[in-house]
Design an enzyme around this catalytic site. Sequence first.
Site, PDB file in Angstrom:
ATOM      1  N   TYR A 126       0.809  -1.185  -0.003  1.00 44.89           N
ATOM      2  CA  TYR A 126       0.005  -0.076  -0.179  1.00 44.89           C
ATOM      3  C   TYR A 126       0.913   1.300   0.117  1.00 44.89           C
ATOM      4  CZ  TYR A 126      -4.319   2.650   1.414  1.00 44.89           C
ATOM      5  OH  TYR A 126      -5.465   3.604   1.526  1.00 44.89           O
ATOM      6  N   CYS A 127       0.585   2.075  -1.042  1.00 47.37           N
ATOM      7  CA  CYS A 127       1.469   3.556  -1.045  1.00 47.37           C
ATOM      8  C   CYS A 127       2.983   3.141  -1.224  1.00 47.37           C
ATOM      9  CB  CYS A 127       0.971   4.210  -0.096  1.00 47.37           C
ATOM     10  SG  CYS A 127       1.534   6.020  -0.098  1.00 47.37           S
ATOM     11  N   VAL A 128       3.649   3.714  -0.134  1.00 45.18           N
ATOM     12  CA  VAL A 128       5.082   3.657  -0.408  1.00 45.18           C
ATOM     13  C   VAL A 128       5.495   2.084  -0.185  1.00 45.18           C
ATOM     14  CG1 VAL A 128       5.485   4.115   2.195  1.00 45.18           C
ATOM     15  CG2 VAL A 128       7.369   4.488   0.453  1.00 45.18           C
ATOM     16  N   GLY A 130       3.914  -0.231  -1.319  1.00 43.96           N
ATOM     17  CA  GLY A 130       3.835  -0.722  -2.608  1.00 43.96           C
ATOM     18  C   GLY A 130       5.064  -0.612  -3.587  1.00 43.96           C
ATOM     19  N   PHE A 174      -1.888  -1.265  -3.710  1.00 42.67           N
ATOM     20  CA  PHE A 174      -2.857  -0.425  -3.650  1.00 42.67           C
ATOM     21  C   PHE A 174      -2.231   1.077  -3.727  1.00 42.67           C
ATOM     22  CE2 PHE A 174      -4.990  -3.025  -0.127  1.00 42.67           C
ATOM     23  CZ  PHE A 174      -5.315  -3.979  -1.243  1.00 42.67           C
TER      24      PHE A 174
END
Length: 601
Positions: free
Chosen positions: A334-336, A338, A362
């Site tokens: 998720y985000c960083v 990811g 994500f």
Amino acid sequence: MARDDAEEPVAGETLDRLNQNLRRIEELSARLVAALSARKPGDAGLSGPGHDLYLKTGMAMWQEMLTNPAKMMEQQVQYWGQAMSHFAEIQKELAQGHMVIQSDDDLPEDKRFSNPLWKTHPYFNLIKRQYQVTAQAMQKAVDELEGLSPRDKKRVEFFAGQIIDLFAPTNYLATNPDALEKAVETEGESLVKGLENLVHDLETRHGEILPTLADPKAFHVGDNLATAKGSVVFRNHMIELIQYAPTTDEVHQTPLLIFPPWINKYYILDLKPQNSLIQWIVDQGYTLFVVSWKNPDASYADTGFETYIEDGYLTAIDTVCKITGEKQINAVGYCVAGTTLALTLALKAKRGQARVKSATFFTTLTDFTDQGEFTPFLDDDFVDAIERQVDEAGYLDSYYMSKTFSYLRAKDLVYGPAVRSYMMGEPPPAFDLLFWNGDSTNLPGKMTVQYLRGLCQGNGFAGDGFDILGERLHLSDVTLPVCAIACETDHIAAWKDSFRGMVQMGSKDKTFILSESGHIAGIVNPPTKKKYGHWRGPEPIGTPAAWKEAATYHEGSWWPFWDQWLAGRSGAMVPARVPGSEAYPPLCDSPGTYVREILEG
């Protein structure tokens, strides 16, 4: 005589309240001065753009004035014409003795000006209209400014918007009818409570002003937040690994491991049972593991992506395989987290390792060609200042990230809460999402610089390569099946940029989903709410616009479709697994200890 006797106690009570409030104001004023004096002088580079941006803007305006004076004169005449017209209208109303007017302006609606007095009272109506006309003139002047690079133009637009928001009349007591009305109604009590709230925030943040967004006493992690049942089954200096208790008799053979971002804490995915993605995944029959990251302090100064990958990602993946006895897992970033998952997958591909069967991303950026709304903060003036800060402290204090994210939505996350708290005297609301938003974490010094210089500025992963752990990694090295969920109005990881990263991955099996709403609401979107829909379409190739044109819109959450996608890559059903194993016995109940850590700056 009886009436005078009745009025005397009332007057006495009013005087007592006034004296009590004056004593409170005197005490609070002393605390206010002490809190402000405790403020450490910060690096000026963290508070605004460098002088070069002002110089470039000034030169561009000067050049425009020399080459096209008529254009600037037209702008000025139009602005002054509107301003004087409004002033004359109000003067006429007052001259006729009208203290209530019926304003019929055609200015855009703005929820900050919802009080009827903004339309009917001459004083407030004039102030509102002058502000809005001035704001429009500033925006138009910036929009039509030539002679700047697109990047500099974007930065000027952002900081001009910050100035416009700062000087909104609603931000000041003398020009805010809501605050003035409440002060009268409460006999000044609202102003005293507002001063208490301001002093509390200043004392909590060592002299820095950033309003508290949610009632800190309303929520307790592990009590009414992060309540999904599970156990911490592994812990090292970087992570606690949580395995969740099954709620089905059988589970998919391949376990699932989620890497949440370490900028905030993992329980955004488990705020409450009604919208918990973690609980929903478990209920669909998956053996679920989630990483809870350590909140770093100065001792983590030399912690970089290398440590996150080796002691976080690779260790977690290997541990999940050992606990479940499986050779492969499915992973989510998720985000960083990811972004770092993609780096990890590229590294494993270079090394010929295949522990991950599929990956889901994500709201993840891997191509930083366009940095979206973060562009104003990613030039050397800000990044140099951040580098100086982390060199001195060893880490980037969570305050700076919270402040940056808040000012991207200053109306809603800075000025609105400040007005309610400091001028209206209202306590912060009991809002779980805002509580989580304020429960942010520090970032290690080395990792912060690597991210800003190597990825955001250098765009190495999507460009010439990102060097880490003895390998040069490229997006094309990610070759396993991938699924990406991006969010249409995401201001942190813009969906078109997320799409471009997916296009460059080397996988032959790609799925792209575009959810409605933003960075959080588009992901935490349970099927029961039926609130936001999503687009699904062909393989992500070509341009984002072409993909969306060919995609099909579906009502409701993307979760069930992702479940189908994931189930097809998760093997047969096997008996449900309880948390831990003989070699990895549970260490404590979820949510563990790391998520509860709050470090004082």
